[in-house]
Design a protein around this motif. Structure first.
Motif, PDB file in Angstrom:
ATOM      1  N   VAL A 120      -0.200   0.116  10.445  1.00 21.00           N
ATOM      2  CA  VAL A 120       0.867   1.043  10.805  1.00 21.00           C
ATOM      3  C   VAL A 120       1.064   2.016   9.644  1.00 21.00           C
ATOM      4  CG1 VAL A 120       3.319   1.285  11.357  1.00 21.00           C
ATOM      5  CG2 VAL A 120       2.007  -0.645  12.273  1.00 21.00           C
ATOM      6  N   VAL A 121       0.998   3.306   9.928  1.00 25.76           N
ATOM      7  CA  VAL A 121       1.115   4.333   8.898  1.00 25.76           C
ATOM      8  C   VAL A 121       2.203   5.324   9.302  1.00 25.76           C
ATOM      9  CG1 VAL A 121      -0.059   6.242   7.725  1.00 25.76           C
ATOM     10  CG2 VAL A 121      -1.291   4.121   8.203  1.00 25.76           C
ATOM     11  N   LEU A 122       3.069   5.661   8.366  1.00 30.23           N
ATOM     12  CA  LEU A 122       4.101   6.657   8.596  1.00 30.23           C
ATOM     13  C   LEU A 122       3.571   8.040   8.228  1.00 30.23           C
ATOM     14  CD1 LEU A 122       7.206   4.864   7.030  1.00 30.23           C
ATOM     15  CD2 LEU A 122       6.367   4.731   9.380  1.00 30.23           C
ATOM     16  N   GLY A 149       1.349   2.311  -4.166  1.00 28.87           N
ATOM     17  CA  GLY A 149       0.451   1.518  -3.333  1.00 28.87           C
ATOM     18  C   GLY A 149       0.454   0.043  -3.674  1.00 28.87           C
ATOM     19  N   MET A 150       1.414  -0.413  -4.462  1.00 29.66           N
ATOM     20  CA  MET A 150       1.472  -1.834  -4.812  1.00 29.66           C
ATOM     21  C   MET A 150       1.878  -2.683  -3.614  1.00 29.66           C
ATOM     22  SD  MET A 150       3.099  -2.182  -8.643  1.00 29.66           S
ATOM     23  CE  MET A 150       4.519  -1.127  -8.335  1.00 29.66           C
ATOM     24  N   HIS A 286       0.248   1.128   3.156  1.00 30.40           N
ATOM     25  CA  HIS A 286      -0.702   1.769   4.060  1.00 30.40           C
ATOM     26  C   HIS A 286      -0.535   3.287   4.048  1.00 30.40           C
ATOM     27  CE1 HIS A 286      -1.944  -2.080   5.404  1.00 30.40           C
ATOM     28  NE2 HIS A 286      -0.971  -2.309   6.256  1.00 30.40           N
ATOM     29  N   SER A 287       0.707   3.741   4.018  1.00 31.11           N
ATOM     30  CA  SER A 287       0.977   5.178   4.039  1.00 31.11           C
ATOM     31  C   SER A 287       0.497   5.835   2.750  1.00 31.11           C
ATOM     32  CB  SER A 287       2.475   5.418   4.237  1.00 31.11           C
ATOM     33  OG  SER A 287       2.929   4.817   5.443  1.00 31.11           O
ATOM     34  N   PHE A 288       0.669   5.161   1.631  1.00 31.59           N
ATOM     35  CA  PHE A 288       0.181   5.644   0.335  1.00 31.59           C
ATOM     36  C   PHE A 288      -1.321   5.925   0.406  1.00 31.59           C
ATOM     37  CE2 PHE A 288      -2.162   4.127  -3.432  1.00 31.59           C
ATOM     38  CZ  PHE A 288      -1.699   4.980  -4.423  1.00 31.59           C
ATOM     39  N   ALA A 289      -2.079   4.956   0.899  1.00 33.38           N
ATOM     40  CA  ALA A 289      -3.530   5.098   0.949  1.00 33.38           C
ATOM     41  C   ALA A 289      -3.954   6.200   1.908  1.00 33.38           C
ATOM     42  CB  ALA A 289      -4.164   3.764   1.362  1.00 33.38           C
ATOM     43  N   THR A 290      -3.346   6.236   3.075  1.00 35.52           N
ATOM     44  CA  THR A 290      -3.725   7.234   4.076  1.00 35.52           C
ATOM     45  C   THR A 290      -3.404   8.644   3.602  1.00 35.52           C
ATOM     46  OG1 THR A 290      -3.300   5.617   5.820  1.00 35.52           O
ATOM     47  CG2 THR A 290      -3.447   7.919   6.474  1.00 35.52           C
ATOM     48  N   HIS A 291      -2.240   8.819   2.980  1.00 37.18           N
ATOM     49  CA  HIS A 291      -1.847  10.149   2.522  1.00 37.18           C
ATOM     50  C   HIS A 291      -2.718  10.627   1.358  1.00 37.18           C
ATOM     51  CE1 HIS A 291       2.393   9.469   4.409  1.00 37.18           C
ATOM     52  NE2 HIS A 291       1.420   9.597   5.298  1.00 37.18           N
ATOM     53  N   TYR A 317      -8.630   2.858   6.407  1.00 39.70           N
ATOM     54  CA  TYR A 317      -7.689   3.976   6.445  1.00 39.70           C
ATOM     55  C   TYR A 317      -8.342   5.262   6.946  1.00 39.70           C
ATOM     56  CZ  TYR A 317      -4.813   0.752   3.806  1.00 39.70           C
ATOM     57  OH  TYR A 317      -4.100  -0.345   3.433  1.00 39.70           O
ATOM     58  N   THR A 318      -9.657   5.308   6.945  1.00 39.34           N
ATOM     59  CA  THR A 318     -10.320   6.497   7.488  1.00 39.34           C
ATOM     60  C   THR A 318     -10.160   6.567   9.002  1.00 39.34           C
ATOM     61  OG1 THR A 318     -12.460   5.369   7.775  1.00 39.34           O
ATOM     62  CG2 THR A 318     -12.038   6.434   5.643  1.00 39.34           C
ATOM     63  N   HIS A 319      -9.799   5.445   9.616  1.00 42.18           N
ATOM     64  CA  HIS A 319      -9.660   5.409  11.066  1.00 42.18           C
ATOM     65  C   HIS A 319      -8.279   5.861  11.543  1.00 42.18           C
ATOM     66  CE1 HIS A 319     -13.514   3.401  11.546  1.00 42.18           C
ATOM     67  NE2 HIS A 319     -13.165   2.537  10.617  1.00 42.18           N
TER      68      HIS A 319
END
Length: 335
Positions: A120-122, A149-150, A286-291, A317-319
């Motif tokens: 789940v990503v914001l 991202g901790m 998750h949001s940290f990594a995706t952004h 996260y590339t997906h």
């Protein structure tokens, strides 16, 4: 609580006498430096296993009983595959490390197949609205999770000495896989973190004046550095408001703040921000990594920041990217 009146099989020693089975299992877990949470989980699974089979001693059981217990968890308990695998790991530890039984059937027990789920990503806007609903310590903790991202426990276990305001980084000690790593310290959080450190300093001074002030140190560090537990650099950045008894040795200490506090704050904040997605501390990771991926940072850098052992874990996260080299534009959106 050892359930002594309910489970006599657990009172018997690993060899049928002497030290209780659960007591010996706890000792073996601590010798191998398992976390307190893993220790509690493993002991809980052994209790449930013994009770499920009529309180028989584990020595009298084998592959059939283990498989039956795991099946009951899946069919009757409807537990997730990860939960079922944790129960199996606990039982394998019991038989191998506590009972000293290396039996052929151990390798034949089937582990549940883990489900592949997208995180789940914001969106950036949702993160902004979420953080705007928070204030004080919950705001700082949530901002730190999103900004670094901790993992939640990695943040809660931060010591004062792990914050390097001059270099602008944070050292994450003994992360998943017992590895240390560094991550970025957001400049926007420096003033608030400095205030939090001063708050911790004041609490530590109160504890020392009251005859306490020694914080828990992992493994043998307290013996190697006997003065370290009372040094301020080893104190938690986010200390609890009150001292409590440490379950490891019943010593009264000030531990870090309870993780439930942030979970409750995030739930309220999500509701207030109108975010209908399930929001947890890990959602911010998750949001940290995706952004970062959306901003063009390479996946290897993000892997290091997250502390993933395998880059394949980071590639998930590339997906969830909305756009980029792997993005697909719907034919309905083409001019």
């Amino acid at each position: 609580m050892e359930y002594r009146s309910e489970t006599p099989a657990l009172q018997a020693g690993a060899g049928g006498g002497g030290r209780g089975l659960l007591q010996e299992m706890r000792r073996q877990l601590r010798v191998r430096h398992y976390s307190l949470r893993t220790e509690q989980a493993y002991l809980g699974w052994v209790r449930r296993f013994v009770v499920h089979h009529g309180r028989r001693h584990p020595r009298t059981m084998g592959a059939a009983e283990v498989q039956a217990f795991l099946t009951a968890l899946a069919v009757e308990g409807r537990v997730a595959p990860s939960t079922q695998n944790q129960a199996l790991s606990a039982l394998l530890f019991l038989y191998r490390e506590v009972l000293g039984m290396e039996l052929a059937w151990m390798e034949s027990v089937v582990r549940a197949k883990r489900q592949r789920k997208l995180p789940v990503v914001l969106s950036r806007a949702e993160v902004e609205r979420l953080l705007a609903q928070l204030e004080g310590r919950p705001w700082l903790m949530a901002s730190l999770l999103y900004g670094t991202g901790m993992r939640l426990l990695e943040m809660l276990r931060l010591r004062v000495k792990d914050l390097d305001f001059e270099r602008g980084d944070i050292t994450v000690r003994d992360g998943k896989g017992a590895k240390d790593r560094r991550t970025v310290l957001p400049r926007a959080l420096v003033p608030a973190l400095r205030l939090e450190v001063e708050r911790a300093r004041a609490l530590h001074a109160q504890d020392v004046a009251a005859g306490y002030g020694a914080v828990w140190l992992p493994h043998a560090l307290a013996r190697k550095y006997p003065n370290a537990p009372r040094e301020f650099g080893w104190q938690f950045v986010f200390p609890a408001l009150h001292r409590s008894l440490d379950p490891r040795d019943d010593a009264e200490r000030r531990h870090h703040v309870d993780d439930g506090m942030l979970a409750r704050a995030l739930k309220r904040a999500a509701r207030g921000a109108g975010v209908d997605k399930p929001v947890s501390a890990h959602t911010l990771r998750h949001s940290f990594a995706t952004h970062l991926l959306e901003s063009g940072y390479d996946i290897r850098t993000i892997q290091e920041l997250l502390g993933h052992k395998d880059v394949a874990t980071t590639q998930i996260y590339t997906h969830v990217l909305n756009r980029g080299p792997n993005g697909v534009c719907s034919p309905l959106d083409r001019g």
